[in-house]
Every structure is written in structure tokens, then in C-alpha cells.
Design an enzyme around this catalytic site. Sequence first.
Site, PDB file in Angstrom:
ATOM      1  N   TRP A 251       0.610  -1.094   0.023  1.00 57.57           N
ATOM      2  CA  TRP A 251      -0.020  -0.009   0.064  1.00 57.57           C
ATOM      3  C   TRP A 251       0.840   1.359  -0.129  1.00 57.57           C
ATOM      4  O   TRP A 251       2.033   1.212   0.766  1.00 57.57           O
ATOM      5  CB  TRP A 251      -1.020   0.172   1.317  1.00 57.57           C
ATOM      6  CG  TRP A 251      -2.089  -0.852   1.297  1.00 57.57           C
ATOM      7  CD1 TRP A 251      -2.502  -1.286   2.686  1.00 57.57           C
ATOM      8  CD2 TRP A 251      -2.295  -1.984   0.557  1.00 57.57           C
ATOM      9  NE1 TRP A 251      -3.514  -2.112   2.553  1.00 57.57           N
ATOM     10  CE2 TRP A 251      -3.393  -2.696   1.111  1.00 57.57           C
ATOM     11  CE3 TRP A 251      -2.246  -2.311  -0.768  1.00 57.57           C
ATOM     12  CZ2 TRP A 251      -4.080  -3.716   0.537  1.00 57.57           C
ATOM     13  CZ3 TRP A 251      -2.920  -3.444  -1.334  1.00 57.57           C
ATOM     14  CH2 TRP A 251      -3.914  -3.971  -0.819  1.00 57.57           C
TER      15      TRP A 251
ATOM     16  N   ASN B  36      -7.072  -0.679  -4.714  1.00 52.75           N
ATOM     17  CA  ASN B  36      -7.101  -2.197  -4.307  1.00 52.75           C
ATOM     18  C   ASN B  36      -8.706  -2.517  -4.179  1.00 52.75           C
ATOM     19  O   ASN B  36      -9.588  -2.112  -3.499  1.00 52.75           O
ATOM     20  CB  ASN B  36      -6.771  -2.554  -2.689  1.00 52.75           C
ATOM     21  CG  ASN B  36      -6.922  -3.802  -2.170  1.00 52.75           C
ATOM     22  OD1 ASN B  36      -6.684  -4.676  -3.268  1.00 52.75           O
ATOM     23  ND2 ASN B  36      -7.410  -3.936  -1.176  1.00 52.75           N
ATOM     24  N   GLU B  37      -8.861  -3.510  -5.362  1.00 48.90           N
ATOM     25  CA  GLU B  37     -10.294  -4.152  -5.363  1.00 48.90           C
ATOM     26  C   GLU B  37     -11.536  -3.153  -5.533  1.00 48.90           C
ATOM     27  O   GLU B  37     -12.385  -3.250  -4.742  1.00 48.90           O
ATOM     28  CB  GLU B  37     -10.435  -5.131  -4.297  1.00 48.90           C
ATOM     29  CG  GLU B  37      -9.294  -6.345  -4.110  1.00 48.90           C
ATOM     30  CD  GLU B  37      -9.772  -7.329  -3.198  1.00 48.90           C
ATOM     31  OE1 GLU B  37      -9.100  -8.473  -3.097  1.00 48.90           O
ATOM     32  OE2 GLU B  37     -10.218  -7.010  -2.076  1.00 48.90           O
TER      33      GLU B  37
ATOM     34  N   TYR C 186     -10.058 -15.993  -3.956  1.00 45.35           N
ATOM     35  CA  TYR C 186      -9.858 -16.651  -2.815  1.00 45.35           C
ATOM     36  C   TYR C 186     -11.164 -17.685  -2.810  1.00 45.35           C
ATOM     37  O   TYR C 186     -12.228 -17.423  -2.289  1.00 45.35           O
ATOM     38  CB  TYR C 186     -10.311 -15.721  -1.623  1.00 45.35           C
ATOM     39  CG  TYR C 186      -9.128 -14.824  -1.388  1.00 45.35           C
ATOM     40  CD1 TYR C 186      -8.130 -14.898  -0.678  1.00 45.35           C
ATOM     41  CD2 TYR C 186      -9.141 -13.340  -1.950  1.00 45.35           C
ATOM     42  CE1 TYR C 186      -6.895 -14.206  -0.410  1.00 45.35           C
ATOM     43  CE2 TYR C 186      -7.879 -12.397  -1.962  1.00 45.35           C
ATOM     44  CZ  TYR C 186      -6.969 -12.769  -1.105  1.00 45.35           C
ATOM     45  OH  TYR C 186      -5.962 -12.073  -1.028  1.00 45.35           O
TER      46      TYR C 186
ATOM     47  N   GLU D  66      -3.680 -11.540  -6.141  1.00 46.06           N
ATOM     48  CA  GLU D  66      -3.797 -12.085  -4.861  1.00 46.06           C
ATOM     49  C   GLU D  66      -4.533 -13.248  -4.817  1.00 46.06           C
ATOM     50  O   GLU D  66      -5.298 -13.515  -5.707  1.00 46.06           O
ATOM     51  CB  GLU D  66      -4.892 -11.127  -4.212  1.00 46.06           C
ATOM     52  CG  GLU D  66      -4.389  -9.747  -3.494  1.00 46.06           C
ATOM     53  CD  GLU D  66      -5.173  -8.925  -2.644  1.00 46.06           C
ATOM     54  OE1 GLU D  66      -5.977  -9.865  -1.827  1.00 46.06           O
ATOM     55  OE2 GLU D  66      -5.406  -7.795  -2.706  1.00 46.06           O
TER      56      GLU D  66
ATOM     57  N   TRP E 234      -0.887 -13.891  -1.171  1.00 47.42           N
ATOM     58  CA  TRP E 234      -1.536 -12.988   0.259  1.00 47.42           C
ATOM     59  C   TRP E 234      -1.135 -13.926   1.399  1.00 47.42           C
ATOM     60  O   TRP E 234      -1.847 -15.124   1.407  1.00 47.42           O
ATOM     61  CB  TRP E 234      -2.893 -12.672  -0.194  1.00 47.42           C
ATOM     62  CG  TRP E 234      -3.322 -11.731   0.993  1.00 47.42           C
ATOM     63  CD1 TRP E 234      -3.831 -12.147   2.157  1.00 47.42           C
ATOM     64  CD2 TRP E 234      -3.495 -10.338   1.073  1.00 47.42           C
ATOM     65  NE1 TRP E 234      -3.936 -11.296   2.935  1.00 47.42           N
ATOM     66  CE2 TRP E 234      -3.919 -10.149   2.119  1.00 47.42           C
ATOM     67  CE3 TRP E 234      -3.160  -9.541   0.207  1.00 47.42           C
ATOM     68  CZ2 TRP E 234      -4.226  -8.527   2.510  1.00 47.42           C
ATOM     69  CZ3 TRP E 234      -3.181  -8.144   0.409  1.00 47.42           C
ATOM     70  CH2 TRP E 234      -3.771  -7.760   1.703  1.00 47.42           C
TER      71      TRP E 234
END
EC number: 3.2.1.78
Length: 397
Positions: free
Chosen positions: A83, A198-199, A276, A316, A354
Site C-alpha cells: 500500500w 485495491n479491489e 479466494y 492476490e 497473500w
Amino acid sequence: MSYARRSCMCGLFLLFLALVCEANSGFIGVKNSHFELNGSPFLFNGFNSYWLMHVAADPTERYKVTEVLKDASVAGLSVCRTWAFSDGGDRALQISPGVYDERVFQGLDFVIAEAKKYGIRLILSFVNQWNDFGGKAQYVWWARNAGAQISNDDEFYTHPMLKKYLKNHIEKVVTRLNSITKVAYKDDPTIMAWELMNEPRDQADYSGKTVNGWVQEMASFVKSLDNKHLLEVGMEGFYGDSIPERKLVNPGYQVGTDFISNHLINEIDFATIHAYTDQWVSGQSDDAQLVWMEKWITSHWEDARNILKKPLVLAEFGKSSRGQGSRDIFMSSVYRNVYNLAKEGGTMAGSLVWQLMAHGMENYDDGYCIVLGQTPSTTQIISDQAHVMTALAHSFN
């Protein structure tokens, strides 16, 4: 250990660092839907460590940053995503719009300087979809405090004040002069790429069109400041309305992005996906999750190669140690899939697990934490992937 042996080992490590630094010179670019470094194909295995700047803001904790970057480099990992934002709250980089904590910025300076030392390329993200480290909700709170009439957080993508706040932050980061290296971020090849967000997700418009307009505007702005570095969006990979049949690949829902149209924007240099399975398809068996994962990666690789004609990064992925099944089996399967697709010309460029942590960071563990060396089998799997990806890149020469 004898003095002579100590001197020899020290000399070997310095030679290693010298070779790493030599390999790390030059900006990473894109050619014919694959990455290149100094005219040669660039493939990688890498990792996420979102916490680097946050920890480095305290000089007494910087050894944790050094530990992770050094151990990653020794394992052959060459890209780290982290970040470049912390908006409001504890150890904020941006305390309020346009007001920065120099101590935290110096933490990011340190991260970049250490990454250069150990031959790690960085992908730096500008803002968060989620509330961690502020995110778009913090931007909305700031704007409302300044008198703006904002009905929901997803106006982040359309409200002029919010877009101005973000552009100011982007400019502050991109033009920052590193207090340690004395090199402006925009001129530092240690940085592989910028990430817009991010996302990103948008519950107000599931088609992906609103986010598309925002990506176009922000990407053009970044490139007006810095045309040396690559740029990516920060996408998870959810399909939208541009190719309706592709929505069947999604895990049962849309999030307001469109993997195809968002990545077709000229200023976006490469595509990303996240995955994920233990969250997105949690009701399925381990075997079924692996099948879904392979389809998710392969579908996006096909589109990156045939439609986008841009590199693809699995930016990720992970498996929680708190869930069912074996992390090692899961990671080996994902890495094998990435490698097999990378063999087809390098469009599938690499993956970022991740996430890596240093020793003694248990309070940061979200279930996905990996400490290199702590679990030898996992460390070996990660390192083996790094070496086969590097060897594959060399075989393309």
C-alpha cells in the site's frame, strides 16, 4: 565461526546483492502481451505485504521490513505488492486531504530503498475499496465534512470533490522525492507499477460502466504525471456486462466491475485478478474449489491473450490456515496452473501470494499469513515456483 569464513560469507552476500541490483536496473515494460526487462521476457513469483509502510513508519520496527524483503529475495521472489496509502486513523500517511505525515512518508521511502537493495520490484496501490487504512469511505467522510452532499460511498467514482482528493494524493505519491535514495518515485525503476485502487467495487452500478469512466479518467491522469511506469487497475477479475456469457465464470455475483472493458482502456498496461476460493466458493469441497480456481485463472488468461492482448497477473490469492484442507496442496496446484499457462508465450506473467509477514507479527495474521522459513514445506513451494518462472523467462530468449 572463523574470521576468514565470516569474511567469505559476507563477501558472497555482497556479491549476491550486487548481482541483484544489476538485474534490477531498468524499467519493466510490456511488449506483445508479455512483460519485458531490458529487452528480455520477465516472469516472476511474488507476494503481497500490505503492511510495509505502516510498520516502517516506526524506525524501531523497520527490521521487519528488511527481514521480509531479504528472505523473499533469497527465495527468488522478485515482485511485492503493497500500500502507498493510509488515510486517516493510526499512523496515517494522509491525515486529512492534502495533509501528510512526513514520518510515514519516510517509512515508504525506506520500503522502496530496501526493495531496491534486495532486488524486489514494487506494485504500489493508491487507495482502498475497503475501510482498512481509510479507503473510499474516509474520502467520503472528508468530503461530507467539507460540505459536499454525498448519498453513498460509491459516489467516490463520480463526485468531483472525491476525484480531486484522489488525484491530489496520486500526484503527491508519484512526484515524491525519496528522502533516502534522492530519486523521485516517478523516476525509480524499483517501482514496477502503480495500482489505481485495491479491489474497486461499485454497488450502485453492477454493469461496470461507472467504474470504467473512473478508470479512464484516473489512468489518463497518472500517465500525464508518469509515463515511465506501468499502470494497472487493482481488479479482482469479476466479469460485467460487456460479454454476458463470461458472467457465468463469476462466483455467482457481480461487483460493479467489468474485467474486459476496464482492462481494454489504453492507459492500463496489464490485467489483474484475485482469487479466494475459501471465501468465494466456500460451500464447495477442496477438489471442487481447485477446479473452480483453475477455470477462473484460465478464463482470464484466455481473455488477456485473445481480447486484451496484455499481460495477466494473479495479484492476490491464498488459503486460510483457519479453514479446511491443505495450503501446500492448494498453492502447488495454483502455481502449476500459472506456470503451465505462462509457457504459452508469457501472457500469464506471475502470481502474488497473500501474504508474507515477518517473525513476531502474529497480531497481523488474518489467517493467510506466511513467514518464510517458519513452514519449510510452504517456503520450498514458493521458492521453487520463483525459480521455475525465472528459468522459463530465460528459455524464451
